[in-house]
Design a protein around this motif. Sequence first.
Motif, short mmCIF file in Angstrom:
data_model
loop_
_atom_site.label_atom_id
_atom_site.label_comp_id
_atom_site.label_asym_id
_atom_site.label_seq_id
_atom_site.Cartn_x
_atom_site.Cartn_y
_atom_site.Cartn_z
N GLU A 135 -0.09 54.82 -13.42
CA GLU A 135 -1.11 55.79 -13.80
C GLU A 135 -2.16 55.96 -12.71
OE1 GLU A 135 -2.52 54.91 -17.77
OE2 GLU A 135 -0.50 54.38 -18.42
N SER A 136 -1.70 55.90 -11.46
CA SER A 136 -2.62 55.97 -10.32
C SER A 136 -1.99 56.76 -9.17
CB SER A 136 -2.96 54.55 -9.85
OG SER A 136 -1.78 53.79 -9.59
N HIS A 137 -1.15 57.72 -9.50
CA HIS A 137 -0.34 58.41 -8.50
C HIS A 137 -1.18 59.04 -7.39
CE1 HIS A 137 2.78 57.61 -11.28
NE2 HIS A 137 2.70 58.72 -11.99
N ASN A 138 -2.23 59.76 -7.76
CA ASN A 138 -3.01 60.50 -6.76
C ASN A 138 -3.65 59.56 -5.74
OD1 ASN A 138 -2.36 62.96 -7.93
ND2 ASN A 138 -4.22 63.05 -9.17
N ASP A 139 -4.23 58.47 -6.22
CA ASP A 139 -4.89 57.54 -5.32
C ASP A 139 -3.87 56.78 -4.46
OD1 ASP A 139 -7.36 58.32 -6.17
OD2 ASP A 139 -7.77 56.54 -7.38
N VAL A 140 -2.74 56.42 -5.06
CA VAL A 140 -1.69 55.76 -4.30
C VAL A 140 -1.19 56.68 -3.19
CG1 VAL A 140 0.75 55.04 -4.40
CG2 VAL A 140 -0.91 54.11 -6.03
N LEU A 141 -0.94 57.93 -3.53
CA LEU A 141 -0.45 58.88 -2.52
C LEU A 141 -1.46 59.07 -1.40
CD1 LEU A 141 1.70 60.88 -1.60
CD2 LEU A 141 0.57 62.62 -3.01
N GLU A 142 -2.73 59.20 -1.77
CA GLU A 142 -3.77 59.39 -0.75
C GLU A 142 -3.79 58.22 0.23
OE1 GLU A 142 -8.67 59.86 -0.49
OE2 GLU A 142 -7.65 60.04 -2.42
N ILE A 143 -3.68 57.00 -0.29
CA ILE A 143 -3.71 55.80 0.58
C ILE A 143 -2.45 55.73 1.43
CG2 ILE A 143 -3.59 53.27 0.53
CD1 ILE A 143 -5.53 53.42 -1.89
N LEU A 144 -1.30 56.01 0.84
CA LEU A 144 -0.05 55.95 1.60
C LEU A 144 -0.02 57.02 2.70
CD1 LEU A 144 2.54 55.30 -1.26
CD2 LEU A 144 1.58 53.65 0.36
N GLU A 145 -0.55 58.19 2.41
CA GLU A 145 -0.60 59.26 3.41
C GLU A 145 -1.53 58.89 4.56
OE1 GLU A 145 0.37 63.36 0.92
OE2 GLU A 145 -1.70 62.62 1.00
N LYS A 146 -2.61 58.20 4.24
CA LYS A 146 -3.58 57.86 5.27
C LYS A 146 -3.12 56.70 6.15
CE LYS A 146 -8.43 56.63 6.02
NZ LYS A 146 -9.78 56.43 5.38
#
Length: 257
Positions: A135-146
Motif C-alpha cells: 500500500e505504498s506504490h507511489n512512494d516506492v516508485l518515486e524512490i526506485l526511480e530516483k
Amino acid sequence: MNSIFDTHAHYHEKLFDKDRDFLLKDLAKNQGIFAILELGTNLKSSKKSLELSEKYDFIYSAVGVHPLDLENLQENYLQEIENLIFKNKKIVAIGEIGLDYHYGNKNKNFQKEVLINQINLAKKYNLPVCIHDRESHNDVLEILEKYKPKGIVHCFSGNLKFAKKIVNLGLYLGIGGMITYEKTNKNLVEIVKNISVEKILLETDCPYLTPYPEKAKRCDSSYIKLTAKKISDILNLNIEETYNITKQNAIGLFFKS
C-alpha cells in the motif's frame, strides 16, 4: 534435476523450529530445489539468515531491516548490516526492505529514510535489493526511480501500469502464492500475461502465503510448484520451462555483477 529457485523465504521463523533441518534437507534432495534466498527482517533475523546460509550450500542470504521492524532500531544499524556483508560472500542481497503503509503512515518519513539508506548501502556493494511494497506504490516508485537500484519488488501487488514502470527500471517482479487466489489475483494474472517471463522471479514468502488449494497449511518452498503451475498455464509454458527461465533470471540477478 534441481531447477527451482525460491527467491524469498523466512526459514528462521519459529514456525519451522520443530522440523527445520529435516525439511531443508528434503527440499534439496527430493523437491527439486536449486537455491533458496533466506531473508532477514531485522538485525537479529538477518544474522539467523546468514547462519542458515553458512549451514546449507543451497541457501543464500539477504540482510536488512523491514519497514515494520523499525521500532527501537539501533542508531548504528547500517554499520551492523555492513559488518554482516563483510563476514560472508553468501550474502547476495539487501532485504527485506521497503515501505508498508497498511497499518497507517505515521512513520512513513522514517520508513523512507531507512529504505533509502539501505538502497545506498546495496549500491555501495553492488548488491540487489529485495523490496517490500504494501500500500505504498507511489512512494516506492518515486524512490526506485530516483536511486535506481537493481533488484526485485517482492510479492508484487500493484497493477499492470505500475508493473511496467518497475520492469522498465530493470527490476524484477516477485510472484508467489497470491497468483493462485482466484478472488484477488486478477491484477497478477494480467501482469504475467503482459510482462516478459524473463522479468519474473518465483517466490514463496514461506511460512506465509501458501498457494491455493493448500492455503491453510504452513508454506515451504515445495509449494512453489503450485505457483509455477499457475504461471505456466497463463503463459502456455511447460512447467519445467517456467522453472528454468525463472531460475536463470534469479542467477542473473543474485550471482552475476
